[in-house]
Design a protein around this motif. Structure first.
Motif, PDB file in Angstrom:
ATOM      1  N   ARG A 113      12.546  12.352  -3.637  1.00 38.89           N
ATOM      2  CA  ARG A 113      11.318  11.985  -4.358  1.00 38.89           C
ATOM      3  C   ARG A 113      11.083  10.478  -4.284  1.00 38.89           C
ATOM      4  O   ARG A 113       9.952  10.030  -4.038  1.00 38.89           O
ATOM      5  CB  ARG A 113      11.431  12.443  -5.805  1.00 38.89           C
ATOM      6  N   ASP A 114      12.171   9.691  -4.480  1.00 40.72           N
ATOM      7  CA  ASP A 114      12.020   8.241  -4.383  1.00 40.72           C
ATOM      8  C   ASP A 114      11.604   7.832  -2.975  1.00 40.72           C
ATOM      9  O   ASP A 114      10.779   6.921  -2.790  1.00 40.72           O
ATOM     10  CB  ASP A 114      13.339   7.549  -4.744  1.00 40.72           C
ATOM     11  N   ASN A 115      12.158   8.522  -1.997  1.00 43.10           N
ATOM     12  CA  ASN A 115      11.771   8.222  -0.622  1.00 43.10           C
ATOM     13  C   ASN A 115      10.291   8.508  -0.394  1.00 43.10           C
ATOM     14  O   ASN A 115       9.578   7.725   0.254  1.00 43.10           O
ATOM     15  CB  ASN A 115      12.622   9.046   0.345  1.00 43.10           C
ATOM     16  N   ALA A 116       9.812   9.637  -0.939  1.00 40.34           N
ATOM     17  CA  ALA A 116       8.397   9.981  -0.786  1.00 40.34           C
ATOM     18  C   ALA A 116       7.507   8.977  -1.506  1.00 40.34           C
ATOM     19  O   ALA A 116       6.446   8.584  -1.004  1.00 40.34           O
ATOM     20  CB  ALA A 116       8.148  11.399  -1.310  1.00 40.34           C
ATOM     21  N   ILE A 117       7.952   8.538  -2.710  1.00 36.29           N
ATOM     22  CA  ILE A 117       7.157   7.561  -3.460  1.00 36.29           C
ATOM     23  C   ILE A 117       7.082   6.238  -2.704  1.00 36.29           C
ATOM     24  O   ILE A 117       6.003   5.634  -2.576  1.00 36.29           O
ATOM     25  CB  ILE A 117       7.763   7.354  -4.865  1.00 36.29           C
ATOM     26  N   ARG A 118       8.223   5.803  -2.189  1.00 39.60           N
ATOM     27  CA  ARG A 118       8.226   4.539  -1.450  1.00 39.60           C
ATOM     28  C   ARG A 118       7.404   4.648  -0.175  1.00 39.60           C
ATOM     29  O   ARG A 118       6.689   3.715   0.199  1.00 39.60           O
ATOM     30  CB  ARG A 118       9.667   4.136  -1.112  1.00 39.60           C
ATOM     31  N   GLN A 119       7.510   5.786   0.494  1.00 39.61           N
ATOM     32  CA  GLN A 119       6.707   5.974   1.701  1.00 39.61           C
ATOM     33  C   GLN A 119       5.217   5.955   1.372  1.00 39.61           C
ATOM     34  O   GLN A 119       4.403   5.386   2.112  1.00 39.61           O
ATOM     35  CB  GLN A 119       7.074   7.300   2.377  1.00 39.61           C
ATOM     36  N   ASP A 120       4.857   6.562   0.242  1.00 39.19           N
ATOM     37  CA  ASP A 120       3.461   6.553  -0.179  1.00 39.19           C
ATOM     38  C   ASP A 120       2.996   5.130  -0.482  1.00 39.19           C
ATOM     39  O   ASP A 120       1.871   4.742  -0.129  1.00 39.19           O
ATOM     40  CB  ASP A 120       3.292   7.443  -1.412  1.00 39.19           C
ATOM     41  N   LEU A 121       3.873   4.347  -1.113  1.00 42.12           N
ATOM     42  CA  LEU A 121       3.527   2.944  -1.392  1.00 42.12           C
ATOM     43  C   LEU A 121       3.356   2.160  -0.097  1.00 42.12           C
ATOM     44  O   LEU A 121       2.440   1.337   0.029  1.00 42.12           O
ATOM     45  CB  LEU A 121       4.605   2.300  -2.263  1.00 42.12           C
ATOM     46  N   VAL A 122       4.252   2.415   0.859  1.00 36.91           N
ATOM     47  CA  VAL A 122       4.126   1.729   2.148  1.00 36.91           C
ATOM     48  C   VAL A 122       2.808   2.093   2.826  1.00 36.91           C
ATOM     49  O   VAL A 122       2.111   1.233   3.374  1.00 36.91           O
ATOM     50  CB  VAL A 122       5.330   2.077   3.052  1.00 36.91           C
ATOM     51  N   ASP A 123       2.468   3.389   2.798  1.00 41.65           N
ATOM     52  CA  ASP A 123       1.195   3.816   3.392  1.00 41.65           C
ATOM     53  C   ASP A 123       0.008   3.184   2.683  1.00 41.65           C
ATOM     54  O   ASP A 123      -0.975   2.768   3.319  1.00 41.65           O
ATOM     55  CB  ASP A 123       1.087   5.345   3.339  1.00 41.65           C
ATOM     56  N   GLN A 124       0.082   3.107   1.339  1.00 36.57           N
ATOM     57  CA  GLN A 124      -1.013   2.494   0.596  1.00 36.57           C
ATOM     58  C   GLN A 124      -1.141   1.010   0.912  1.00 36.57           C
ATOM     59  O   GLN A 124      -2.258   0.490   1.052  1.00 36.57           O
ATOM     60  CB  GLN A 124      -0.792   2.688  -0.905  1.00 36.57           C
ATOM     61  N   LEU A 125       0.014   0.325   1.019  1.00 35.64           N
ATOM     62  CA  LEU A 125      -0.038  -1.098   1.380  1.00 35.64           C
ATOM     63  C   LEU A 125      -0.607  -1.297   2.774  1.00 35.64           C
ATOM     64  O   LEU A 125      -1.390  -2.232   3.019  1.00 35.64           O
ATOM     65  CB  LEU A 125       1.365  -1.704   1.284  1.00 35.64           C
ATOM     66  N   ALA A 126      -0.216  -0.431   3.698  1.00 36.39           N
ATOM     67  CA  ALA A 126      -0.754  -0.537   5.056  1.00 36.39           C
ATOM     68  C   ALA A 126      -2.258  -0.287   5.066  1.00 36.39           C
ATOM     69  O   ALA A 126      -3.019  -0.994   5.743  1.00 36.39           O
ATOM     70  CB  ALA A 126      -0.044   0.451   5.987  1.00 36.39           C
ATOM     71  N   ALA A 127      -2.691   0.728   4.293  1.00 38.78           N
ATOM     72  CA  ALA A 127      -4.131   1.001   4.222  1.00 38.78           C
ATOM     73  C   ALA A 127      -4.881  -0.154   3.552  1.00 38.78           C
ATOM     74  O   ALA A 127      -5.969  -0.537   3.977  1.00 38.78           O
ATOM     75  CB  ALA A 127      -4.367   2.305   3.460  1.00 38.78           C
ATOM     76  N   ALA A 128      -4.259  -0.716   2.491  1.00 40.42           N
ATOM     77  CA  ALA A 128      -4.903  -1.849   1.820  1.00 40.42           C
ATOM     78  C   ALA A 128      -4.996  -3.055   2.753  1.00 40.42           C
ATOM     79  O   ALA A 128      -6.007  -3.775   2.758  1.00 40.42           O
ATOM     80  CB  ALA A 128      -4.124  -2.219   0.562  1.00 40.42           C
TER      81      ALA A 128
END
Length: 409
Positions: free
Chosen positions: A169-184
């Motif tokens: 779950r932590d891995n998925a959350i961090r991956q989601d944050l990375v994707d959001q930062l990349a999109a931002a």
């Protein structure tokens, strides 16, 4: 704008994969130990052990492909798990040596099944291990260790499986944050490019507006003066002297307009200002208008002349040119007064005529290409933080007042 996909957080990915590989290795080791202990003791044990090994290997391959694709558990993985559990229950019914395989199988059950199904199934597996030992040695010899051993193993498996899920779950959350930062970041870069393009377009439009105002106040006004002189000279009764004077005036006005055009192209100060300050330029302009149009034009200076920013002098001179051009072309006036006053509060220019007047609210561009003068004046004043006031009414003349504050210099 294309960008590469962001890399996954490596530490968590490596840890979760290491835990999974450790479970696979544990199953293989325990399977070999059980195979060696049960060899020759129980019929069909080779077939059951081979089924367990092949079943677990197939399940591991399906799980790996599912994880690589980032998909949830497939139905095939659930079917393989159920077949693997069936083979394990069969092996435990043959010999308790295969009961050791329950520990890695606990993890597989907890990984692939929801808690509502996984926990009752683990309890059933613990009972199967206890039953296997009791069937071999008798229920009277079943000790506390026989019950506590598999129970503790099941509890440890539940705890480790919970930790494993937390890591995922932590891995998925961090991956989601990375994707959001990349999109931002991509959105920010796109916004930056859009703002840069908007600034460029605004600069282009501003430059077009400036050139439009300069052309209107130089070439257009010069051509209007030439046209007025030509019409006056072509009137019936104009003698050779009058025609000769008109040609000289046309030549002078054309030369002045050409100099103005060159100054606009070179982005220099107006040719009229090159020979002195603003009051002198306004006085020459008024004299020229009076000689060309026959209107009694006068210039008045209120107070002592003071130096102004060059941009202010250019703007006020252009405004006077445009206002006087309107007077000669439309006002049918007999008199016009241009007055300039400069003090600590700024500069004020007034152009007042006694012409036919008009309705200020009804002016605008006309089909013949004229009608841009008032808008050009207002744009010039606004660009320098000034104000333009127009007072007029049909039959009451027109007063144009421009004010540039000193603070805008």
């Amino acid at each position: 704008m294309s960008s590469s996909a962001p890399a996954q957080p490596r530490p968590l990915v490596v840890l979760t994969r290491a835990l999974l590989l450790g479970q696979h290795a544990l199953f293989a080791i325990l399977l070999l130990v059980a195979w060696a202990r049960a060899a020759g003791e129980t019929p069909w044990f080779e077939l059951v052990a081979a089924g367990l090994g092949l079943g677990y290997a197939a399940l591991a391959v399906v799980e790996h492909r599912t994880a690589e694709a980032g998909e949830p558990s497939q139905p095939l993985a659930l079917v393989l798990l159920l077949l693997l559990l069936g083979a394990w229950f069969a092996s435990v019914s043959l010999t308790p040596d295969f009961a050791w395989l329950a520990f890695p199988l606990f993890f597989a059950v907890l990984r692939l099944l929801p808690s509502g199904w996984a926990l009752p199934l683990i309890v059933l597996m613990v009972l199967a291990v206890v039953w296997s030992h009791a069937r071999l040695s008798g229920w009277a010899d079943v000790g506390l260790a026989t019950v506590v051993g598999p129970t503790v193993g099941a509890l440890v498996s539940v705890g480790m499986a919970h930790a494993y899920r937390m890591l995922l779950r932590d891995n998925a959350i961090r991956q989601d944050l990375v994707d959001q930062l990349a999109a931002a970041k991509a959105d920010l870069e796109a916004t930056h490019e859009s703002l840069a393009e908007s600034r460029r377009q605004a600069g282009v439009l501003e430059e077009r507006a400036r050139l439009s105002r300069d052309i209107h106040d130089t070439l257009a006004q010069g051509f209007s003066s030439i046209l007025l002189v030509g019409r006056a000279a072509s009137q019936p009764g104009s003698g050779p002297i009058r025609l000769h004077q008109a040609l000289e005036e046309i030549e002078r006005q054309a030369a002045s307009s050409l100099a103005e055009a060159r100054a606009v192209i070179a982005d220099l100060t107006p040719q009229t200002l090159s020979g002195g300050d603003l009051p002198a330029a306004l006085e020459r302009l008024v004299t020229s208008v009076s000689e060309l149009s026959g209107i009694r034009a006068t210039f008045e200076l209120d107070g002592e002349p003071r130096p102004l920013p060059r941009t202010h002098e250019v703007a006020l001179l252009r405004l006077a040119q445009g206002a006087l051009a309107n007077v000669t072309a439309h006002a049918a006036a007999s008199r016009v007064v241009v007055s300039l006053s400069v003090d600590d509060g700024g500069a004020r220019l007034d152009v007042v005529d006694d012409g036919v007047g008009f309705e200020p609210g009804l002016t605008g561009p006309r089909e013949d290409g004229t009608g841009y003068g008032l808008r050009s004046m207002r744009e010039r004043m606004t660009a320098l933080g000034g104000q333009l006031t127009i007072e007029s009414a049909p039959g009451s003349g027109t007063a144009v007042a421009a004010h540039l504050p000193a603070a805008s210099a």
